[in-house]
Scaffold this motif. Structure first.
Motif, PDB file in Angstrom:
ATOM      1  N   PHE A 175       0.819  -1.102   0.089  1.00 17.05           N
ATOM      2  CA  PHE A 175      -0.075   0.015   0.025  1.00 17.05           C
ATOM      3  C   PHE A 175       0.791   1.382  -0.009  1.00 17.05           C
ATOM      4  O   PHE A 175       0.556   2.220   0.681  1.00 17.05           O
ATOM      5  N   SER A 176       1.926   1.343  -0.756  1.00 17.79           N
ATOM      6  CA  SER A 176       2.669   2.489  -0.991  1.00 17.79           C
ATOM      7  C   SER A 176       1.861   3.725  -1.573  1.00 17.79           C
ATOM      8  O   SER A 176       1.344   3.589  -2.425  1.00 17.79           O
ATOM      9  N   SER A 177       2.265   4.893  -0.867  1.00 16.51           N
ATOM     10  CA  SER A 177       1.598   5.999  -1.486  1.00 16.51           C
ATOM     11  C   SER A 177       2.861   7.197  -1.290  1.00 16.51           C
ATOM     12  O   SER A 177       3.641   6.993  -0.381  1.00 16.51           O
ATOM     13  N   LYS A 178       2.561   8.348  -1.972  1.00 14.13           N
ATOM     14  CA  LYS A 178       3.402   9.543  -1.929  1.00 14.13           C
ATOM     15  C   LYS A 178       4.803   9.123  -1.718  1.00 14.13           C
ATOM     16  O   LYS A 178       5.462   9.148  -1.132  1.00 14.13           O
ATOM     17  N   VAL A 179       5.353   8.517  -3.088  1.00 14.61           N
ATOM     18  CA  VAL A 179       6.537   8.140  -3.492  1.00 14.61           C
ATOM     19  C   VAL A 179       7.239   8.927  -4.597  1.00 14.61           C
ATOM     20  O   VAL A 179       6.576   9.322  -5.580  1.00 14.61           O
ATOM     21  N   ILE A 209       2.480   9.483  -7.022  1.00 15.50           N
ATOM     22  CA  ILE A 209       3.549   8.732  -7.462  1.00 15.50           C
ATOM     23  C   ILE A 209       4.331   9.784  -8.564  1.00 15.50           C
ATOM     24  O   ILE A 209       3.580  10.167  -9.429  1.00 15.50           O
ATOM     25  N   ILE A 210       5.536  10.156  -8.018  1.00 14.10           N
ATOM     26  CA  ILE A 210       6.295  11.072  -8.747  1.00 14.10           C
ATOM     27  C   ILE A 210       7.471  10.380  -9.368  1.00 14.10           C
ATOM     28  O   ILE A 210       8.290   9.991  -8.420  1.00 14.10           O
ATOM     29  N   ILE A 211       7.752  10.280 -10.547  1.00 14.72           N
ATOM     30  CA  ILE A 211       8.925   9.769 -11.050  1.00 14.72           C
ATOM     31  C   ILE A 211       9.377  10.536 -12.289  1.00 14.72           C
ATOM     32  O   ILE A 211       8.934  10.888 -13.074  1.00 14.72           O
ATOM     33  N   HIS A 212      11.038  11.245 -11.844  1.00 14.61           N
ATOM     34  CA  HIS A 212      11.397  12.003 -12.678  1.00 14.61           C
ATOM     35  C   HIS A 212      12.748  12.160 -12.775  1.00 14.61           C
ATOM     36  O   HIS A 212      13.488  11.647 -11.714  1.00 14.61           O
ATOM     37  N   ASP A 213      13.548  12.575 -13.758  1.00 13.50           N
ATOM     38  CA  ASP A 213      15.067  12.769 -13.964  1.00 13.50           C
ATOM     39  C   ASP A 213      15.821  11.476 -13.771  1.00 13.50           C
ATOM     40  O   ASP A 213      16.765  11.300 -12.815  1.00 13.50           O
ATOM     41  N   ASN A 214      15.289  10.224 -14.088  1.00 10.14           N
ATOM     42  CA  ASN A 214      15.649   8.843 -14.152  1.00 10.14           C
ATOM     43  C   ASN A 214      16.299   8.391 -15.237  1.00 10.14           C
ATOM     44  O   ASN A 214      15.717   8.916 -16.264  1.00 10.14           O
ATOM     45  N   TYR A 215      17.288   7.514 -15.422  1.00  4.10           N
ATOM     46  CA  TYR A 215      17.813   6.840 -16.633  1.00  4.10           C
ATOM     47  C   TYR A 215      17.418   5.205 -16.572  1.00  4.10           C
ATOM     48  O   TYR A 215      18.026   4.668 -15.693  1.00  4.10           O
ATOM     49  N   ILE A 216      16.588   5.012 -17.160  1.00  4.05           N
ATOM     50  CA  ILE A 216      16.274   3.518 -17.125  1.00  4.05           C
ATOM     51  C   ILE A 216      16.291   2.822 -18.252  1.00  4.05           C
ATOM     52  O   ILE A 216      15.881   3.305 -19.571  1.00  4.05           O
TER      53      ILE A 216
END
Length: 167
Positions: free
Chosen positions: A3-7, A47-54
Motif C-alpha cells: 500500500f505504498s503512496s506518496k513516493v 507517485i512522482i517519477i522524474h529525472d531517471n535513466y532506465i
C-alpha cells in the motif's frame, strides 16, 4: 502489496533488469481468506517519477498502476471473486530517459485523476516484439492523463497508445 503512496523516485539509473525497471502498484491478493488492496480499501496517491535513466529492461521501463482496471478473478477462501484493483490519484512522470525496453517504455493505468506524462525521451522500446506490449507510452484503462512534450523514437510498436477513459 504494501500500500505504498506518496513516493518520489528521482535521479536513479536502473539497468539490465530481468523484468521492469520500476513497478508502482499493489495488486489485490488473498491473505487468510480476506481480499486486500482492492479499490474499496486503497487508493494510491502521488507517485512522482522524474529525472531517471532506465535502460535495458526485460519488460516495461515503468509499470504504474494496474492494467486490469475493469477487474479480474481471484481465488480466496475457496471461492472465486471478481476484484477491482486500486486506482491512482496523482501520477507525475517527467524528464526521464528510457532506452531499450523489452515491452512498453512507460505504462500508466488506473490513473483516474491528476496524471501527467511529459518531457520524457524514449528510444528503442518494445524490442521483444510481444503483441500488446509494444508502445513507447501506454495510457491504460481507467486513466485520464495529459501526455505532452515527449520524444519517442526507433521503437517497434506504437509511439503512444491511448486506452484510457480520456478527458
Amino acid at each position: 502489496t504494501n500500500f505504498s503512496s506518496k513516493v518520489e523516485i528521482e535521479g536513479v539509473e536502473i539497468a539490465n533488469t530481468a523484468i521492469s525497471g520500476i513497478v508502482a502498484k499493489s495488486d489485490p491478493y488473498c491473505e487468510n481468506g480476506v481480499i486486500k488492496a482492492t479499490r474499496d480499501d486503497f487508493t494510491q496517491h502521488d507517485i512522482i517519477i522524474h529525472d531517471n535513466y532506465i535502460h535495458d529492461t526485460g519488460d516495461e521501463g515503468m509499470y504504474i498502476g494496474s492494467a486490469k482496471y475493469t477487474g479480474f478473478t481471484l481465488e480466496c477462501g475457496g471461492q472465486t471473486h471478481t476484484v477491482l484493483p486500486h486506482v491512482n490519484e496523482g501520477v507525475e512522470v517527467y524528464n526521464n530517459i528510457l532506452e531499450r525496453t523489452g515491452w512498453d517504455a512507460i505504462q500508466v493505468s488506473s490513473a483516474v485523476t491528476d496524471c501527467n506524462i511529459y518531457d520524457n525521451r524514449i528510444s528503442y522500446d518494445s524490442h521483444d516484439g510481444l503483441e500488446s506490449q509494444m508502445s513507447g507510452i501506454l495510457i491504460g484503462g481507467g486513466s485520464s492523463c495529459d501526455c505532452y512534450n515527449n520524444i519517442i523514437a526507433d521503437g517497434k510498436g506504437d509511439g503512444i497508445e491511448a486506452l484510457g477513459k480520456g478527458n
